[in-house]
Motif scaffolding. Sequence first.
Motif, PDB file in Angstrom:
ATOM      1  N   PHE A 215       0.731  -1.312   0.002  1.00 52.06           N
ATOM      2  CA  PHE A 215      -0.067  -0.184   0.070  1.00 52.06           C
ATOM      3  C   PHE A 215       0.689   1.168  -0.153  1.00 52.06           C
ATOM      4  CE2 PHE A 215      -3.597   2.375   2.809  1.00 52.06           C
ATOM      5  CZ  PHE A 215      -3.830   3.023   1.818  1.00 52.06           C
ATOM      6  N   ASP A 216       0.572   1.970  -0.704  1.00 45.49           N
ATOM      7  CA  ASP A 216       1.641   3.290  -1.029  1.00 45.49           C
ATOM      8  C   ASP A 216       1.645   4.124   0.319  1.00 45.49           C
ATOM      9  OD1 ASP A 216      -0.771   4.485  -1.640  1.00 45.49           O
ATOM     10  OD2 ASP A 216       0.058   6.170  -2.952  1.00 45.49           O
ATOM     11  N   PHE A 217       0.748   4.011   1.153  1.00 48.98           N
ATOM     12  CA  PHE A 217       0.722   4.462   2.493  1.00 48.98           C
ATOM     13  C   PHE A 217       1.884   4.244   3.432  1.00 48.98           C
ATOM     14  CE2 PHE A 217      -2.282   5.924   6.416  1.00 48.98           C
ATOM     15  CZ  PHE A 217      -1.651   6.882   6.617  1.00 48.98           C
ATOM     16  N   GLY A 220       4.906   5.621   1.384  1.00 49.32           N
ATOM     17  CA  GLY A 220       4.952   7.163   1.649  1.00 49.32           C
ATOM     18  C   GLY A 220       5.278   7.479   2.815  1.00 49.32           C
ATOM     19  N   PHE A 287      -3.475  10.218   9.363  1.00 48.54           N
ATOM     20  CA  PHE A 287      -4.172   9.486   9.074  1.00 48.54           C
ATOM     21  C   PHE A 287      -4.419   9.553   7.769  1.00 48.54           C
ATOM     22  CE2 PHE A 287      -8.379  10.929   8.487  1.00 48.54           C
ATOM     23  CZ  PHE A 287      -8.530  12.043   9.240  1.00 48.54           C
ATOM     24  N   SER A 288      -5.028   8.545   6.850  1.00 46.53           N
ATOM     25  CA  SER A 288      -5.337   8.480   5.398  1.00 46.53           C
ATOM     26  C   SER A 288      -6.018   7.584   5.242  1.00 46.53           C
ATOM     27  CB  SER A 288      -4.275   8.704   4.509  1.00 46.53           C
ATOM     28  OG  SER A 288      -4.533   8.962   3.537  1.00 46.53           O
ATOM     29  N   GLY A 289      -6.647   7.408   3.899  1.00 43.05           N
ATOM     30  CA  GLY A 289      -7.390   6.309   3.172  1.00 43.05           C
ATOM     31  C   GLY A 289      -8.909   6.483   3.271  1.00 43.05           C
ATOM     32  N   ASP A 291     -12.721   8.355   5.407  1.00 45.32           N
ATOM     33  CA  ASP A 291     -12.965   9.165   6.432  1.00 45.32           C
ATOM     34  C   ASP A 291     -12.682   8.677   7.854  1.00 45.32           C
ATOM     35  OD1 ASP A 291     -15.973  10.279   4.668  1.00 45.32           O
ATOM     36  OD2 ASP A 291     -14.223  11.398   5.155  1.00 45.32           O
ATOM     37  N   LEU A 312      -4.361  13.344   5.736  1.00 52.34           N
ATOM     38  CA  LEU A 312      -3.949  13.308   4.584  1.00 52.34           C
ATOM     39  C   LEU A 312      -4.969  12.641   3.407  1.00 52.34           C
ATOM     40  CD1 LEU A 312      -1.004  13.971   5.694  1.00 52.34           C
ATOM     41  CD2 LEU A 312      -0.118  12.484   3.885  1.00 52.34           C
ATOM     42  N   TYR A 313      -5.334  13.680   2.492  1.00 49.93           N
ATOM     43  CA  TYR A 313      -6.252  12.900   1.665  1.00 49.93           C
ATOM     44  C   TYR A 313      -5.558  12.829   0.167  1.00 49.93           C
ATOM     45  CZ  TYR A 313      -9.371  13.403  -2.528  1.00 49.93           C
ATOM     46  OH  TYR A 313      -9.909  13.427  -3.874  1.00 49.93           O
ATOM     47  N   GLY A 314      -6.086  11.779  -0.459  1.00 48.13           N
ATOM     48  CA  GLY A 314      -5.239  11.499  -1.751  1.00 48.13           C
ATOM     49  C   GLY A 314      -5.299  10.342  -2.047  1.00 48.13           C
ATOM     50  N   THR A 316      -3.227   7.051  -4.840  1.00 45.55           N
ATOM     51  CA  THR A 316      -2.190   6.532  -5.185  1.00 45.55           C
ATOM     52  C   THR A 316      -1.654   7.217  -6.522  1.00 45.55           C
ATOM     53  OG1 THR A 316      -2.626   4.398  -4.125  1.00 45.55           O
ATOM     54  CG2 THR A 316      -0.843   4.279  -6.015  1.00 45.55           C
ATOM     55  N   GLU A 317      -2.585   7.752  -7.131  1.00 40.94           N
ATOM     56  CA  GLU A 317      -2.413   8.356  -8.672  1.00 40.94           C
ATOM     57  C   GLU A 317      -1.349   9.791  -8.317  1.00 40.94           C
ATOM     58  OE1 GLU A 317      -4.918   6.954  -7.740  1.00 40.94           O
ATOM     59  OE2 GLU A 317      -5.668   5.746  -9.646  1.00 40.94           O
ATOM     60  N   MET A 319       0.189  10.177  -4.908  1.00 43.67           N
ATOM     61  CA  MET A 319       0.489   9.701  -3.544  1.00 43.67           C
ATOM     62  C   MET A 319      -0.439  10.197  -2.575  1.00 43.67           C
ATOM     63  SD  MET A 319       3.753   9.023  -1.580  1.00 43.67           S
ATOM     64  CE  MET A 319       3.910   7.342  -1.934  1.00 43.67           C
ATOM     65  N   LYS A 514      -8.795  -0.464   5.008  1.00 44.44           N
ATOM     66  CA  LYS A 514     -10.238   0.414   4.807  1.00 44.44           C
ATOM     67  C   LYS A 514     -11.117  -0.647   5.180  1.00 44.44           C
ATOM     68  CE  LYS A 514      -7.760   3.069   1.406  1.00 44.44           C
ATOM     69  NZ  LYS A 514      -8.252   4.116   0.322  1.00 44.44           N
TER      70      LYS A 514
HETATM   71  N1  LIG Z   1      -8.328  11.631   4.227  1.00 45.23           N
HETATM   72  C1  LIG Z   1      -8.964  10.998   3.405  1.00 45.23           C
HETATM   73  N2  LIG Z   1     -10.230  11.224   3.728  1.00 45.23           N
HETATM   74  C2  LIG Z   1     -11.566  10.720   3.227  1.00 45.23           C
HETATM   75  N3  LIG Z   1     -11.101   9.594   1.993  1.00 45.23           N
HETATM   76  C3  LIG Z   1      -9.934   9.437   1.618  1.00 45.23           C
HETATM   77  C4  LIG Z   1      -8.807  10.090   2.396  1.00 45.23           C
HETATM   78  N4  LIG Z   1      -7.702   9.665   1.976  1.00 45.23           N
HETATM   79  C5  LIG Z   1      -8.041   8.900   0.733  1.00 45.23           C
HETATM   80  N5  LIG Z   1      -9.287   8.801   0.635  1.00 45.23           N
HETATM   81  C6  LIG Z   1     -10.000   7.844  -0.188  1.00 45.23           C
HETATM   82  O1  LIG Z   1      -9.054   6.894  -0.768  1.00 45.23           O
HETATM   83  C7  LIG Z   1      -9.076   7.239  -2.243  1.00 45.23           C
HETATM   84  C8  LIG Z   1      -7.570   6.729  -2.434  1.00 45.23           C
HETATM   85  O2  LIG Z   1      -7.381   5.531  -1.995  1.00 45.23           O
HETATM   86  S1  LIG Z   1      -5.865   4.890  -2.350  1.00 45.23           S
HETATM   87  O3  LIG Z   1      -5.752   5.105  -3.870  1.00 45.23           O
HETATM   88  O4  LIG Z   1      -5.735   3.690  -2.029  1.00 45.23           O
HETATM   89  N6  LIG Z   1      -4.708   5.814  -1.651  1.00 45.23           N
HETATM   90  C9  LIG Z   1      -4.902   5.888  -0.244  1.00 45.23           C
HETATM   91  O5  LIG Z   1      -5.905   5.557   0.205  1.00 45.23           O
HETATM   92  C10 LIG Z   1      -3.895   6.479   0.483  1.00 45.23           C
HETATM   93  C11 LIG Z   1      -2.913   7.334  -0.280  1.00 45.23           C
HETATM   94  N7  LIG Z   1      -2.267   6.960  -1.590  1.00 45.23           N
HETATM   95  C12 LIG Z   1      -1.711   8.100   0.519  1.00 45.23           C
HETATM   96  C13 LIG Z   1      -0.353   7.750   0.511  1.00 45.23           C
HETATM   97  C14 LIG Z   1       0.465   8.105   1.308  1.00 45.23           C
HETATM   98  C15 LIG Z   1       0.160   8.832   2.392  1.00 45.23           C
HETATM   99  C16 LIG Z   1      -1.119   9.426   2.348  1.00 45.23           C
HETATM  100  C17 LIG Z   1      -2.126   8.890   1.408  1.00 45.23           C
HETATM  101  C18 LIG Z   1      -9.472   8.487  -2.262  1.00 45.23           C
HETATM  102  O6  LIG Z   1      -9.727   8.594  -3.878  1.00 45.23           O
HETATM  103  C19 LIG Z   1     -10.609   8.665  -1.497  1.00 45.23           C
HETATM  104  O7  LIG Z   1     -11.779   8.166  -2.031  1.00 45.23           O
END
Ligand SMILES: Nc1ncnc2c1ncn2[C@@H]1O[C@H](COS(=O)(=O)NC(=O)C[C@H](N)c2ccccc2)[C@@H](O)[C@H]1O
Length: 527
Positions: A215-217, A220, A287-289, A291, A312-314, A316-317, A319, A514
Amino acid sequence: MSPYAAPVRDHAGNLRDYLLAAGKATPDKPAIVEPAEDGGLRFVSYRQLEAQADAYAAELDALGLDVGDRVVLESPATADAVAAFLACFSLGLPFIPTIPETPVQRLRTIIGMAAPALFLQAADGSREGLPPGLGMARFGPKGVTTEQLPAPRVRRRRQVVETDPAYLIFTSGTTGRPKGVVMSHRANIAFHRGIRAHGLIGPDDRVAVTSPFSFDFCLGGIALTLASGATAVPVPRDRLDFPRRFLAFLHEAAITQVHGVPSLWRPLIRHEPDLVAGLDPLRSILFSGEDFPLGDLRELQGLLPGRRIFNLYGATESMAASVTDVPDPLPADLERLTIGYAHHGAEMDVYDAEGAPVGEPGVVGEIYLRSPALFSGYWADPEATRAALVPDPLLPESGQVVFRTGDLAYRDADGRLYFCGRIDSQVQIRGNRVELGEVERRLREFPGVSGAVALVAPAGEGEPELSAFLTMRPGAPAPKLVPLRAFCAETLPEYMAPRSLTVLAELPVTTNGKIDKDALLRARTAR
Ligand SMILES: Nc1ncnc2c1ncn2[C@@H]1O[C@H](COS(=O)(=O)NC(=O)C[C@H](N)c2ccccc2)[C@@H](O)[C@H]1O
């Protein structure tokens, strides 16, 4: 004979150098701390990590791979795995991080898509059943041992270029076929530059990283820590399985910052609140990933007063696209956390279905991300790439592309964004758009409820059915459906009151931690 004997290693704009630069000033400081074989802790200094990465690079280089050849890197998150991916960075070998738990069928699908030259697993790895013809090697404290040479190839490349792919992360795309997110050195370094400006991690921080290596979390968190000259502590799975063991490990490793998905904290808050409150060295949480349910967040703030909590919101595309401090304390009437603004050097805004910017605050649209940290595309999938990286709606003539995140949000008057779920999780019930988050918020207010998920079961025979899945506080009686519906109907329209209720001991989570909505739906139909 290949035009070049071996690629030039000038490392301009290479992630290996970017991630090791901060540690140069303190070569004997621990870069990675992990449990040791004998039960204590193993400390790997920046000097040792760099030496191990370069030793691995020399041994991998001897296999004659070319810049761009893929390497599947299968391991738990460990110091050796970090050295291995740094070696791949320096040789321009895009690696695909996987973990021993990855089902072999999924791994074979990824291998079929990415056609890697080499499968590189930890010394004690036990992966079987891989397709023939794949180079096989292992890495460990004593270096790289090769079991099967990769197919011979001509080296056509002379050096690694920063726009070359650095890693591929395969996400289980919602359509079932995995998508390989291709991240370049330059894009990932742009992410680090943008995020570091927020000063999340100081050189004295000891950062516990709890996500799996695939997982890129995880990547990262380790990378942000190394780039800050701090110490990364990848937490092994066996330390995560029991709250008391995890919390004891955080003490043993003197952790000051914990990275994890919101689901990491649910069992800790519920079963060991006093031990959580006792985490004196802890200074911040990231935290991320998904809500973070506001009730859980309130409890966490109560147990750990004065700690900064970063949201942290975001995807993998890129990070991650934004970092925002969680308000402390959370306002009592707060309904939704903000994901703030894009990190320095990037921009997020809300666009409508036609790709026009949504001007008014409060109106929900899709988040588009304009950023130098964007991925190069989905591996061997130009169609999915074209759908995600679209011409900049405000400057289509320029050739710049922006990322359609697939996430819904609205802006407030100051431009801060508020995440409202995924486009593909928008549901209609009897023609009404249902905001599942709103239903979940109300379910969590029911006495004794500790966790709630609302889903719409696909319309089998009749219309789609709104289903509620609850976990209860220890000792709280499980509600019946009728009183729960009445409770929801007090504040929500009738069509948003759940039609089915399943009470579980805990909410199932995916490999990435998740909430696993597919597993919940299976639990429902199995009732
Ligand atoms: N803080 C959030 N609140 C609420 N919905 C969220 C949130 N962060 C993602 N998400 C959701 O998860 C999706 C992304 O999922 S993912 O591609 O598997 N990436 C991640 O979850 C982690 C991310 N790549 C990352 C990597 C390294 C550091 C920080 C974060 C987003 O498009 C959102 O729908």
